[in-house]
Scaffold this motif. Structure first.
Motif, PDB file in Angstrom:
ATOM      1  N   CYS A   1       0.844  -1.197   0.000  1.00 57.48           N
ATOM      2  CA  CYS A   1       0.000   0.000   0.000  1.00 57.48           C
ATOM      3  C   CYS A   1       0.883   1.252   0.000  1.00 57.48           C
ATOM      4  O   CYS A   1       1.939   1.274   0.636  1.00 57.48           O
ATOM      5  CB  CYS A   1      -0.912  -0.013   1.224  1.00 57.48           C
ATOM      6  N   PRO A   2       0.488   2.322  -0.708  1.00 60.53           N
ATOM      7  CA  PRO A   2       1.295   3.552  -0.709  1.00 60.53           C
ATOM      8  C   PRO A   2       1.613   4.064   0.692  1.00 60.53           C
ATOM      9  O   PRO A   2       2.725   4.546   0.936  1.00 60.53           O
ATOM     10  CB  PRO A   2       0.413   4.538  -1.488  1.00 60.53           C
ATOM     11  N   LEU A   3       0.661   3.955   1.614  1.00 61.97           N
ATOM     12  CA  LEU A   3       0.937   4.357   2.992  1.00 61.97           C
ATOM     13  C   LEU A   3       2.077   3.528   3.567  1.00 61.97           C
ATOM     14  O   LEU A   3       3.030   4.064   4.153  1.00 61.97           O
ATOM     15  CB  LEU A   3      -0.315   4.184   3.850  1.00 61.97           C
ATOM     16  N   ALA A   4       2.003   2.203   3.409  1.00 59.59           N
ATOM     17  CA  ALA A   4       3.032   1.322   3.949  1.00 59.59           C
ATOM     18  C   ALA A   4       4.379   1.571   3.280  1.00 59.59           C
ATOM     19  O   ALA A   4       5.420   1.617   3.945  1.00 59.59           O
ATOM     20  CB  ALA A   4       2.610  -0.136   3.787  1.00 59.59           C
ATOM     21  N   GLN A   5       4.386   1.746   1.960  1.00 63.30           N
ATOM     22  CA  GLN A   5       5.646   1.977   1.258  1.00 63.30           C
ATOM     23  C   GLN A   5       6.316   3.259   1.718  1.00 63.30           C
ATOM     24  O   GLN A   5       7.544   3.308   1.894  1.00 63.30           O
ATOM     25  CB  GLN A   5       5.394   2.003  -0.246  1.00 63.30           C
ATOM     26  N   ASN A   6       5.538   4.323   1.925  1.00 61.75           N
ATOM     27  CA  ASN A   6       6.121   5.578   2.401  1.00 61.75           C
ATOM     28  C   ASN A   6       6.688   5.425   3.809  1.00 61.75           C
ATOM     29  O   ASN A   6       7.748   5.983   4.126  1.00 61.75           O
ATOM     30  CB  ASN A   6       5.067   6.685   2.375  1.00 61.75           C
ATOM     31  N   VAL A   7       5.995   4.674   4.655  1.00 68.02           N
ATOM     32  CA  VAL A   7       6.511   4.444   6.006  1.00 68.02           C
ATOM     33  C   VAL A   7       7.813   3.667   5.953  1.00 68.02           C
ATOM     34  O   VAL A   7       8.789   3.996   6.640  1.00 68.02           O
ATOM     35  CB  VAL A   7       5.463   3.704   6.866  1.00 68.02           C
ATOM     36  N   TRP A   8       7.851   2.624   5.122  1.00 68.93           N
ATOM     37  CA  TRP A   8       9.075   1.829   4.997  1.00 68.93           C
ATOM     38  C   TRP A   8      10.217   2.671   4.454  1.00 68.93           C
ATOM     39  O   TRP A   8      11.376   2.490   4.877  1.00 68.93           O
ATOM     40  CB  TRP A   8       8.838   0.628   4.088  1.00 68.93           C
ATOM     41  N   GLN A   9       9.944   3.596   3.535  1.00 67.88           N
ATOM     42  CA  GLN A   9      11.003   4.467   3.021  1.00 67.88           C
ATOM     43  C   GLN A   9      11.579   5.338   4.133  1.00 67.88           C
ATOM     44  O   GLN A   9      12.803   5.498   4.240  1.00 67.88           O
ATOM     45  CB  GLN A   9      10.446   5.336   1.891  1.00 67.88           C
ATOM     46  N   TRP A  10      10.710   5.910   4.965  1.00 66.37           N
ATOM     47  CA  TRP A  10      11.179   6.719   6.087  1.00 66.37           C
ATOM     48  C   TRP A  10      12.024   5.880   7.043  1.00 66.37           C
ATOM     49  O   TRP A  10      13.089   6.312   7.499  1.00 66.37           O
ATOM     50  CB  TRP A  10       9.984   7.320   6.826  1.00 66.37           C
ATOM     51  N   VAL A  11      11.552   4.690   7.361  1.00 66.70           N
ATOM     52  CA  VAL A  11      12.251   3.842   8.334  1.00 66.70           C
ATOM     53  C   VAL A  11      13.597   3.388   7.796  1.00 66.70           C
ATOM     54  O   VAL A  11      14.628   3.465   8.501  1.00 66.70           O
ATOM     55  CB  VAL A  11      11.369   2.631   8.716  1.00 66.70           C
ATOM     56  N   PHE A  12      13.658   2.925   6.559  1.00 72.65           N
ATOM     57  CA  PHE A  12      14.924   2.452   5.993  1.00 72.65           C
ATOM     58  C   PHE A  12      15.895   3.608   5.760  1.00 72.65           C
ATOM     59  O   PHE A  12      17.119   3.418   5.829  1.00 72.65           O
ATOM     60  CB  PHE A  12      14.662   1.693   4.699  1.00 72.65           C
TER      61      PHE A  12
ATOM     62  N   SER B   1      -0.057  10.711   8.852  1.00 71.34           N
ATOM     63  CA  SER B   1       0.896  10.777   7.745  1.00 71.34           C
ATOM     64  C   SER B   1       1.982   9.716   7.914  1.00 71.34           C
ATOM     65  O   SER B   1       2.277   9.296   9.041  1.00 71.34           O
ATOM     66  CB  SER B   1       1.536  12.159   7.677  1.00 71.34           C
ATOM     67  N   PRO B   2       2.620   9.289   6.826  1.00 73.90           N
ATOM     68  CA  PRO B   2       3.706   8.304   6.942  1.00 73.90           C
ATOM     69  C   PRO B   2       4.849   8.784   7.820  1.00 73.90           C
ATOM     70  O   PRO B   2       5.449   7.986   8.548  1.00 73.90           O
ATOM     71  CB  PRO B   2       4.150   8.109   5.493  1.00 73.90           C
ATOM     72  N   ALA B   3       5.156  10.088   7.773  1.00 76.34           N
ATOM     73  CA  ALA B   3       6.248  10.615   8.605  1.00 76.34           C
ATOM     74  C   ALA B   3       5.915  10.470  10.087  1.00 76.34           C
ATOM     75  O   ALA B   3       6.782  10.128  10.900  1.00 76.34           O
ATOM     76  CB  ALA B   3       6.505  12.079   8.253  1.00 76.34           C
ATOM     77  N   THR B   4       4.664  10.723  10.442  1.00 73.41           N
ATOM     78  CA  THR B   4       4.260  10.582  11.839  1.00 73.41           C
ATOM     79  C   THR B   4       4.342   9.128  12.287  1.00 73.41           C
ATOM     80  O   THR B   4       4.768   8.828  13.408  1.00 73.41           O
ATOM     81  CB  THR B   4       2.827  11.100  12.027  1.00 73.41           C
TER      82      THR B   4
END
Length: 377
Positions: A269-280, A339-342
């Motif tokens: 999901c776009p939400l999950a992908q953005n979160v994973w990008q922030w984390v990695f 938001s993914p950043a949050t």
């Protein structure tokens, strides 16, 4: 005699040290007090106030104390075993007498060891058999103990063949213990055959999903969630529709373009992908952003050569999937957006808190942790 010794006279059956004495324990009705105690320990009001990890921990605690006391002396009928397992299933999945909940994971996977992809609860039948056969084995190996001499004297075992363990004319607990040992000896080849052949097939069926590493760095509820996610046994729209609970669309609540299954909800999901990008990006790791839940868990297990860094990454990725799922649930049930950043910031803080308080001699500093979780390892 009782008055002379200062004891109260009683009639058979009676209870001594919590164990029924003189009752026919082959009858299910004589196990009613034990089943009632078991039911009280795993009551529905406790299930409502505990997470999946809390219910699993309490169930293991009850299994480790209450049944073992009786199972070490009494051979439980199959009907009693089935009733106790029914109470466990209902409690584990949060059900009540009035309302039944979905059993998301098959019972054989619930009782299977963690290294075979299960939840590690253990089988009541196997526990009962192993505890009973222990006495049969101890009589053979501990010949000079007082209790062994008493048993041998009552059943006239001395100077008899090695396979003679009990008198057929004397009923009681010891005769049932010997019967369990004889059953194990009689079906030994079958048990071995099932372990080597059917057991292999069963283990393959249990390990169709990726075997996860259970870690102490995160709560048990998070480990349970990851284990269920690896089996595709979490309540996504596709899973609910498959079970006839969701009658509407199975589309993802966020992107509304694809069906919501486990891999889509936590990875694609776009939400999950953005979160994973922030984390990695925070971890300074190059990782594939596509694939399913199995590929993500495999990447975590095979990453790097340092076990301490891998342990950190394991806790971070488990917490990321847990946080993504919580955000999705808040969107559906509370109409909250995040938001993914949050979400990524929440992952950073929650993993730091868990590791800081769960590891011994942990000297992590918050400022260093926020920069990179691996730099000072």
């Amino acid at each position: 005699m009782g008055n002379t010794l200062g004891c109260k006279p009683a009639v058979i059956p009676f209870t001594y040290l919590g164990v029924p004495v003189g009752a026919n324990m082959k009858l299910k009705k004589n196990w009613a007090p034990i089943v009632e105690k078991f039911h009280n320990k795993l009551s529905s009001w406790k299930a409502k106030n505990l997470s999946m990890g809390g219910r699993l921990t309490l169930t293991k605690a009850v299994l480790g104390s209450l049944p073992s006391f009786f199972f070490s002396l009494l051979v439980a009928p199959n009907g009693v075993i089935g009733k106790l397992e029914k109470i466990i299933r209902k409690f584990l999945w949060g059900g009540t007498e009035e309302k039944r909940k979905i059993n998301w994971v098959a019972w054989e996977k619930v009782v299977a060891p963690k290294n075979m992809g299960g939840l590690g609860l253990g089988s009541l039948k196997a526990v009962n058999l192993s505890l009973i056969v222990k006495w049969w084995w101890r009589l053979r190996t501990e010949e000079n103990t007082l209790w062994g001499k008493v048993i041998k004297g009552i059943h006239n075992i001395r100077n008899k063949a090695s396979n003679y363990m009990a008198s057929s004319s004397i009923p009681g607990v010891w005769k049932r213990i010997v019967g369990a040992g004889d059953e194990l000896k009689k079906n030994r080849s079958q048990y071995i055959r099932n372990y080597r052949k059917e057991g292999t097939l069963r283990s393959q069926a249990l390990t169709d999903s990726v075997l996860i590493d259970w870690t102490h760095d995160v709560p048990i509820k998070v480990n349970c969630f990851i284990c269920r996610a690896s089996m595709d046994r979490i309540p996504t729209n596709c899973a609910l529709q498959k079970r006839g609970i969701l009658t509407g669309s199975s589309r993802c609540e966020y992107c509304e373009t694809e069906d919501e299954n486990t891999s889509h909800a936590l990875i694609k999901c776009p939400l999950a992908q953005n979160v994973w990008q922030w984390v990695f990006h925070w971890c300074n790791i190059s990782a594939p952003m596509t694939g399913d839940i199995g590929e993500k868990l495999t990447f975590i297990k095979d990453w790097g050569n340092c076990s301490r860094k891998r342990s950190n990454l394991l806790a971070i990725c488990y917490s990321t999937m847990w946080s993504i799922w919580r955000v999705r649930c808040d969107r559906i049930f509370k109409k909250l957006r995040c938001s993914p950043a949050t979400v990524a910031d929440n992952v950073i803080s929650i993993v730091f808190t868990w590791i800081k308080h769960r590891r011994k001699k942990c000297h992590y500093q918050w400022t260093q942790w926020c920069i990179n979780p691996f730099d000072y390892l």
